[in-house]
Enzyme design. Structure first.
Site, PDB file in Angstrom:
ATOM      1  N   GLY A  45      44.039  44.647  39.897  1.00 35.31           N
ATOM      2  CA  GLY A  45      44.307  44.031  38.879  1.00 35.31           C
ATOM      3  C   GLY A  45      44.559  42.809  38.883  1.00 35.31           C
ATOM      4  CG  HIS A  46      42.088  39.853  39.750  1.00 37.80           C
ATOM      5  ND1 HIS A  46      40.746  39.461  39.893  1.00 37.80           N
ATOM      6  CD2 HIS A  46      42.487  40.358  40.758  1.00 37.80           C
ATOM      7  CE1 HIS A  46      40.427  39.749  41.156  1.00 37.80           C
ATOM      8  NE2 HIS A  46      41.234  40.506  41.745  1.00 37.80           N
ATOM      9  CG  ASP A  67      49.022  43.588  44.719  1.00 38.39           C
ATOM     10  OD1 ASP A  67      48.192  43.834  44.003  1.00 38.39           O
ATOM     11  OD2 ASP A  67      49.380  44.424  45.762  1.00 38.39           O
ATOM     12  CD  GLN A  92      40.748  46.541  46.130  1.00 38.66           C
ATOM     13  OE1 GLN A  92      39.522  46.174  46.261  1.00 38.66           O
ATOM     14  NE2 GLN A  92      40.585  47.456  44.964  1.00 38.66           N
ATOM     15  CE  LYS A 119      42.131  39.402  45.293  1.00 39.07           C
ATOM     16  NZ  LYS A 119      43.419  40.057  45.855  1.00 39.07           N
TER      17      LYS A 119
END
Length: 425
Positions: free
Chosen positions: A43-44, A16, A226, A19
């Site tokens: 999730g990005h 988180d 991650q 990225k």
């Protein structure tokens, strides 16, 4: 010979770190963006042109026209979730089928993997890991035990292969005494629709694809999911993910020789967060922790889960810089600390026996953080256009971090938008 280069971008904390935004900022320098590990539990979130996008499996370079995007062999892919994500992007005008290639060797997350995920977590009771329940761990377990179903299997005799894997999973669930199959038929139907949808994409041997692109002089950015502290080997085990999130994972997750890796960009927040269970030495349980969470909007992009928040942990970060071979740091969410009177940074741990260490130990369950206090800058930085506009106290904070981590901070983010990104001279 005009050989291209491979740079790697990865998170240095517990995930988180932001990225997705950075990949989107960096992609103009590259011809190819490749995802090398993880699944749709990562999730990005990207924000630009007043739109918010959440990517789960698709590389963040998808928004840049003319880029090749590759989902590598180290990724585990859920066809139904991939279909939903891809269709949303197509609706917003991004031609995915032209821009995205998928490795034949990537493993498929089956509907029964999700049920196994829930069953294993329930069996652990109070020792549960806190997974997202998306079937990631059981899929990697099948991969390592040589029982996996792969993207390339879609191309021949797929129904038989799928049925055999499903039957094996059902026997495992029966042995665990699991009886909750609510919604399974609907999930399986949607999953099969996802398989059909995936057939519209180009399946490739990504190791050949990547190396041929390199030979033709193309530059590649490898995108991690991650964070380093969730690496199955070097993270805070067993509260980790099931893949290698460190830089070496780019080699195994894409088929790249280590001599091809150039720059390693390590992303960190100006503080630290963690989702799910597991040790977190600098976690704050007071109003300060709540304030960081609220100001930083620290809720999971995929799950919506509240993130645990704490001060920056430099013992942990120095460890990550070491195992990843980081060449340049990128600091996110610096603006979240704009209003704090005092900023703290963990510079050492006190071990249970009372000794002090600056090396990341085997277990961090009972370590106590030793902090250095620095003055806050008490100034809104979200509208800064260059580093010359940064307040002196913030510059001092950056210099202190660089000195401790022995690595330059090259990019500083001061807000969620693509424009709120300062590339330092």
């Amino acid at each position: 010979m005009n050989t291209g280069k491979v740079d790697v971008l990865l998170g240095l904390q517990w995930g988180d770190e932001g990225k997705g935004k950075v990949v989107d900022v960096l992609t103009p320098r590259y011809d190819v963006v490749a995802r090398f590990q993880g699944g749709p539990n990562a999730g990005h979130t990207l924000e630009f042109e007043d739109q918010k996008y959440v990517l789960r499996s698709i590389p963040s370079g998808i928004f840049q026209g003319g880029k090749v995007n590759i989902i590598g062999n180290g990724v585990v892919l859920a066809p139904d979730l991939f279909m939903g994500e891809a269709k949303d992007l197509e609706k917003s005008g991004h031609p995915l089928k032209e821009r995205l290639k998928i490795s034949k060797k990537a493993h498929l997350i089956m509907p029964t993997h999700r049920i196994l995920d829930r069953a294993y977590e329930a069996a652990k009771g109070k020792n549960k890991v806190g997974t997202t329940g998306k079937g990631i761990g059981p899929t990697y377990t099948d991969k390592v035990s040589r029982n996996g179903l792969r993207v390339g299997d879609i191309l021949s005799d797929f129904d038989r292969k799928y049925s055999e894997h499903k039957e094996r999973h059902m026997k495992m669930l029966a042995a665990l005494g699991w009886t909750d199959f609510e919604g399974f038929e609907e999930t399986e139907k949607l999953w099969m629709e996802g398989i059909e949808y995936m057939k519209g994409f180009q399946f490739v041997d990504s190791e050949h694809e990547i190396n041929n692109l390199l030979r033709s002089g193309k530059n590649i950015l490898c995108e991690g999911a991650q964070g380093t502290m969730l690496d199955v080997d070097f993270g805070s085990y067993p509260f980790v993910t099931s893949s290698n999130t460190i830089c070496a994972g780019a080699c195994t997750g894409l088929g790249i020789g280590p001599n091809k890796v150039g720059n390693v960009y390590g992303i960190m927040k100006a503080y630290c967060t963690r989702v799910g269970a597991g040790p977190f030495p600098t976690e704050l349980f007071d109003e300060t922790g709540k304030k960081i969470r609220d100001l930083g909007h620290e809720y999971g992009a995929v799950t919506g889960r509240e993130r645990r928040c704490g001060w920056i942990d430099l013992v942990q970060l120095r460890y990550s810089v070491m195992v990843d071979g980081v060449t340049e740091l990128i600091m996110m969410k610096s603006d979240v600390l704009d209003s704090f009177e005092t900023i703290k940074a963990c510079v050492a741990y006190e071990l249970p026996d009372g000794t002090r260490t600056e090396e990341f130990p085997y277990e961090i369950d009972d370590v106590k953080p030793i902090y250095k206090e620095l003055p806050g800058w008490k100034q809104d930085m979200t509208n800064c256009k260059s580093e010359d506009e940064f307040p002196q106290a913030f510059r001092d904070y950056v210099s202190f971090l660089e000195q401790y981590l022995e690595t330059r901070i090259g990019i500083i983010s001061i807000g969620p938008d693509r424009e709120q990104t300062i590339v330092r001279k």
